[in-house]
Motif scaffolding. Structure first.
Motif, short mmCIF file in Angstrom:
data_model
loop_
_atom_site.label_atom_id
_atom_site.label_comp_id
_atom_site.label_asym_id
_atom_site.label_seq_id
_atom_site.Cartn_x
_atom_site.Cartn_y
_atom_site.Cartn_z
N GLU A 7 49.95 20.38 39.26
CA GLU A 7 51.02 19.45 38.89
C GLU A 7 52.40 20.04 39.19
O GLU A 7 53.34 19.32 39.49
CB GLU A 7 50.92 19.09 37.40
CG GLU A 7 49.77 18.16 37.08
CD GLU A 7 49.53 17.99 35.58
OE1 GLU A 7 50.24 18.63 34.77
OE2 GLU A 7 48.63 17.20 35.23
N ALA A 8 52.50 21.35 39.12
CA ALA A 8 53.77 22.03 39.41
C ALA A 8 53.93 22.30 40.91
O ALA A 8 54.92 22.90 41.32
CB ALA A 8 53.84 23.33 38.63
N GLY A 9 52.96 21.89 41.71
CA GLY A 9 53.04 22.09 43.16
C GLY A 9 52.59 23.45 43.63
O GLY A 9 52.88 23.86 44.75
N ALA A 10 51.88 24.17 42.78
CA ALA A 10 51.41 25.52 43.14
C ALA A 10 50.12 25.44 43.95
O ALA A 10 49.38 24.46 43.90
CB ALA A 10 51.17 26.34 41.88
N CYS A 11 49.87 26.50 44.69
CA CYS A 11 48.62 26.65 45.44
C CYS A 11 47.63 27.37 44.52
O CYS A 11 47.92 28.45 44.02
CB CYS A 11 48.88 27.48 46.70
SG CYS A 11 47.42 27.81 47.67
N VAL A 12 46.47 26.77 44.28
CA VAL A 12 45.46 27.35 43.41
C VAL A 12 44.43 28.08 44.28
O VAL A 12 43.84 27.48 45.18
CB VAL A 12 44.78 26.26 42.56
CG1 VAL A 12 43.63 26.85 41.75
CG2 VAL A 12 45.79 25.58 41.66
N VAL A 13 44.23 29.37 43.99
CA VAL A 13 43.30 30.19 44.76
C VAL A 13 42.18 30.65 43.83
O VAL A 13 42.45 31.19 42.76
CB VAL A 13 44.00 31.40 45.40
CG1 VAL A 13 43.00 32.28 46.12
CG2 VAL A 13 45.10 30.94 46.35
N ARG A 14 40.94 30.44 44.26
CA ARG A 14 39.76 30.91 43.52
C ARG A 14 39.08 31.98 44.37
O ARG A 14 38.38 31.67 45.32
CB ARG A 14 38.78 29.77 43.29
CG ARG A 14 39.29 28.67 42.40
CD ARG A 14 38.26 27.58 42.32
NE ARG A 14 38.70 26.46 41.52
CZ ARG A 14 38.11 25.29 41.50
NH1 ARG A 14 37.03 25.06 42.23
NH2 ARG A 14 38.58 24.33 40.73
N PRO A 15 39.26 33.25 44.05
CA PRO A 15 38.63 34.30 44.85
C PRO A 15 37.20 34.58 44.42
O PRO A 15 36.81 34.31 43.28
CB PRO A 15 39.51 35.52 44.56
CG PRO A 15 40.00 35.29 43.17
CD PRO A 15 40.16 33.78 43.03
N GLY A 16 36.43 35.13 45.36
CA GLY A 16 35.11 35.65 45.02
C GLY A 16 35.29 36.97 44.29
O GLY A 16 36.40 37.29 43.83
N LEU A 17 34.23 37.76 44.19
CA LEU A 17 34.32 39.08 43.59
C LEU A 17 35.16 39.95 44.53
O LEU A 17 34.78 40.18 45.68
CB LEU A 17 32.92 39.68 43.41
CG LEU A 17 32.86 41.11 42.88
CD1 LEU A 17 33.40 41.19 41.45
CD2 LEU A 17 31.43 41.64 42.94
N ILE A 18 36.29 40.41 44.05
CA ILE A 18 37.25 41.14 44.90
C ILE A 18 36.86 42.61 44.94
O ILE A 18 36.69 43.25 43.91
CB ILE A 18 38.68 41.01 44.33
CG1 ILE A 18 39.04 39.52 44.17
CG2 ILE A 18 39.68 41.73 45.23
CD1 ILE A 18 40.24 39.29 43.26
N TYR A 19 36.74 43.12 46.18
CA TYR A 19 36.43 44.54 46.34
C TYR A 19 37.42 45.15 47.31
O TYR A 19 38.13 44.45 48.03
CB TYR A 19 34.99 44.74 46.85
CG TYR A 19 34.80 44.32 48.29
CD1 TYR A 19 34.89 45.25 49.32
CD2 TYR A 19 34.53 42.99 48.62
CE1 TYR A 19 34.73 44.86 50.64
CE2 TYR A 19 34.36 42.61 49.94
CZ TYR A 19 34.47 43.54 50.94
OH TYR A 19 34.31 43.16 52.24
N GLY A 20 37.50 46.46 47.30
CA GLY A 20 38.38 47.18 48.21
C GLY A 20 38.40 48.65 47.85
O GLY A 20 37.63 49.12 47.02
N ALA A 21 39.32 49.38 48.48
CA ALA A 21 39.38 50.82 48.32
C ALA A 21 39.77 51.23 46.90
O ALA A 21 39.40 52.31 46.45
CB ALA A 21 40.36 51.41 49.33
N GLN A 22 40.51 50.40 46.19
CA GLN A 22 40.97 50.71 44.84
C GLN A 22 40.34 49.71 43.88
O GLN A 22 40.98 48.73 43.50
CB GLN A 22 42.50 50.59 44.78
CG GLN A 22 43.21 51.31 45.89
CD GLN A 22 43.64 52.68 45.48
OE1 GLN A 22 44.20 52.86 44.42
NE2 GLN A 22 43.37 53.66 46.31
#
Length: 195
Positions: A7-22
């Motif tokens: 409603e505020a015009g934001a982009c909604v992001v639904r990530p999977g299980l986030i992995y990485g070096a940290q």
């Protein structure tokens, strides 16, 4: 929250299980659990399929979402299209630390009860009861639409998903894929690596 954000015009992001070096958040808790013990309580057989996303791929998608004008109306799901069994993820993390993870299958309801009891008693266990509920009741067919809506998606293809996960943990020797039906490309390879 998503409704108010849209409603505020934001982009909604639904990530999977986030992995990485940290590793942080949920993935960091999984790493911490394996560091503490090679015995790994798992809901049932551990074949709950997880959709993963590398932190760099997620960052690219968030950046594109912020730059989109107007913001996409639909929530954007950013994850690799090939799911990986929870059990395989835990075994990969174990390889990072030179541990052979031994799955201990338990009814998820018993696990939930123990976690919830610990939360009520204010005993920190590193995993929350609501995270367990999410694991066993996850969307088994998410709409992976980041590429269609933003022109960006995970750069690591299905065959590389588990390998990228392992390389991110710094595992040098590949581990066998032991789990789920959703990793057929990885099963053909017979092994995976972490980035």
């Amino acid at each position: 929250i998503e409704k108010h954000a849209r409603e505020a015009g934001a982009c909604v992001v639904r990530p999977g299980l986030i992995y990485g070096a940290q590793p942080g958040a949920m993935f960091g808790r999984l790493v911490s659990q394996v560091q503490k013990s090679a015995l790994m309580p798992m809901p049932g057989d551990g074949k709950q399929m997880m959709y993963i996303v590398h932190q760099d791929d997620l960052t690219d998608a968030i950046f594109k979402g912020l730059m989109a004008n107007p913001a996409p109306a639909a929530p954007i799901t950013v994850a690799n299209e090939t799911p990986i069994a929870f059990r395989d993820i835990m075994i990969a993390i174990g390889r990072k630390f030179g541990k052979k993870v031994t799955p201990v299958p338990l009814p998820w309801q018993a696990m939930w009860l123990a976690l919830r009891g610990a939360e009520i008693a204010k005993i920190p266990l590193g995993l929350r009861s609501d995270s367990l509920v999410s694991l066993v009741n996850q969307d088994t067919a998410p709409v992976l639409n980041a590429e269609a809506l933003l022109g960006v998606g995970p750069q690591r293809g299905p065959e590389q998903a588990l390998g990228a996960l392992q390389r991110s943990l710094g595992v040098e020797q590949p581990a066998e894929v032991v789990g789920g039906e959703g990793v057929s490309g990885l099963q053909r390879q017979g092994a995976f690596e972490l980035a």
